[in-house]
Design an enzyme around this catalytic site. Structure first.
Site, PDB file in Angstrom:
ATOM      1  N   LEU A  14       1.069  -0.927   0.165  1.00 52.75           N
ATOM      2  CA  LEU A  14      -0.295   0.065  -0.331  1.00 52.75           C
ATOM      3  C   LEU A  14       1.050   1.247   0.146  1.00 52.75           C
ATOM      4  O   LEU A  14       1.674   0.978   0.411  1.00 52.75           O
ATOM      5  CB  LEU A  14      -1.272  -0.124   1.727  1.00 52.75           C
ATOM      6  CG  LEU A  14      -2.187  -1.064   1.310  1.00 52.75           C
ATOM      7  CD1 LEU A  14      -2.457  -0.946   2.439  1.00 52.75           C
ATOM      8  CD2 LEU A  14      -3.310  -0.849   0.118  1.00 52.75           C
ATOM      9  N   ASP A  15       0.999   1.783  -0.777  1.00 48.97           N
ATOM     10  CA  ASP A  15       1.637   3.307  -1.633  1.00 48.97           C
ATOM     11  C   ASP A  15       1.501   4.084   0.104  1.00 48.97           C
ATOM     12  O   ASP A  15       0.514   3.459   1.177  1.00 48.97           O
ATOM     13  CB  ASP A  15       1.252   3.813  -2.152  1.00 48.97           C
ATOM     14  CG  ASP A  15      -0.097   5.068  -2.529  1.00 48.97           C
ATOM     15  OD1 ASP A  15      -0.518   5.352  -1.163  1.00 48.97           O
ATOM     16  OD2 ASP A  15      -0.282   4.641  -3.909  1.00 48.97           O
ATOM     17  N   LYS A  16       2.599   5.352   0.681  1.00 47.74           N
ATOM     18  CA  LYS A  16       2.962   5.352   1.790  1.00 47.74           C
ATOM     19  C   LYS A  16       1.453   7.009   2.102  1.00 47.74           C
ATOM     20  O   LYS A  16       0.857   6.867   3.701  1.00 47.74           O
ATOM     21  CB  LYS A  16       2.927   6.734   1.295  1.00 47.74           C
ATOM     22  CG  LYS A  16       3.748   7.675   2.834  1.00 47.74           C
ATOM     23  CD  LYS A  16       4.886   8.870   2.741  1.00 47.74           C
ATOM     24  CE  LYS A  16       5.044   9.562   3.880  1.00 47.74           C
ATOM     25  NZ  LYS A  16       5.898  10.845   3.326  1.00 47.74           N
TER      26      LYS A  16
END
Length: 282
Positions: free
Chosen positions: A145-147
């Site tokens: 999951l991206d930041k």
């Protein structure tokens, strides 16, 4: 004048005993043969073996091997492409036997602002700050999951399970709740399901439905059955829409539920069995 034919049929100089032929000297070395005694799935390279045993990642294993810290039956091995039989190999690292680590299957409610990696070169906080109780376990995230994204993120030391769950062939559905910066009309929902082009890729959602809306924004539930990088954000961007929040709420039938933000829990046997069933296409 007759041509000199004295050297025309001069025999080639004899090759010294033990000297390689020209063909042998230029031939590329053959990779090490796979052991034939092991059943399918047990013939693996040494880095893969260390990964399957839950000791470390393949990249970390290759570094350990290059440093001369890994041995097979007491013999130091420095070639990463060494094939071994997992049913018989006696592997040691720094002189200590490597045994299969107990399988771990964990879920985290990932907060926003954390990057999905163990070590970040930029010094940003990572998801492993939420996993301090498992600091000694050789676990890795299953996908990313991206930041700026949050929600359900799995971790395991079972690499076969992780790879199968991520394999596009299995089409394990992942569902997200997404806040967009405008009111979603039927045209937007239809476009997301029909698919859009972004940076040379065709991206589409499996299903889309509206959850709720405010005066200036909407929440959608979007389900994907393929795992493209930043897929939902890119799909919305292709339609000129900004993604304000993105929360993964389920993987297959596994629900995030009421797990608190930043909290971790082990999957139940029933949850693991159900994910395995989905992987097998059941």
């Amino acid at each position: 004048m007759a041509k000199d034919t004295h050297n025309r049929h001069k025999p080639a100089p004899a090759r010294k005993a033990g000297a390689p032929s020209r063909a042998a000297a230029t031939a590329k070395p053959r990779p090490a043969a796979k052991p034939k005694s092991a059943p399918d799935g047990k013939r693996v390279t040494l880095p893969r073996a260390l990964s399957k045993l839950g000791f470390c990642s393949r990249t970390q294993a290759e570094a350990l091997i290059a440093e001369g810290r890994v041995a097979l039956s007491g013999r130091t091995v420095t070639e990463p492409e060494t094939w071994i039989d997992l049913t018989e190999a006696a592997i040691t690292v720094d002189g200590k036997p490597v045994v299969a680590e107990a399988r771990l299957y964990l879920m985290l409610n990932k907060p926003r602002g954390l990057v999905t990696t163990r070590h970040d070169p930029e010094g940003r906080p990572t998801v492993f700050e939420c996993l301090k109780d498992f600091a000694d376990a050789h676990i890795s995230p299953v996908g990313r999951l991206d930041k700026a994204s949050e929600g359900l993120l799995l971790f395991t030391n079972d690499t076969d399970f992780a790879n199968a769950l991520l394999d596009p062939v299995t089409h394990v559905a992942k569902t997200y709740h997404v806040q967009m910066d405008r009111i979603a009309d039927d045209e937007v929902l239809a476009a997301l399901e029909a698919g859009v082009h972004h940076d040379g890729e065709f991206l589409r959602a499996k299903t889309v439905r509206k959850l709720r809306e405010g005066e200036k924004n909407s929440w959608l539930e979007i389900t994907l059955d393929e795992g493209r990088n930043r897929q939902i954000r890119r799909m919305l961007e292709a339609l000129g829409i900004e993604c304000l929040r993105l929360l993964r709420v389920s993987i297959g039938n596994l629900q995030l539920g009421d797990l608190e933000k930043g909290a971790v829990r082990a999957l139940t046997e029933a949850e693991i069995k159900d994910l395995r069933r989905l992987i097998r296409g059941g």
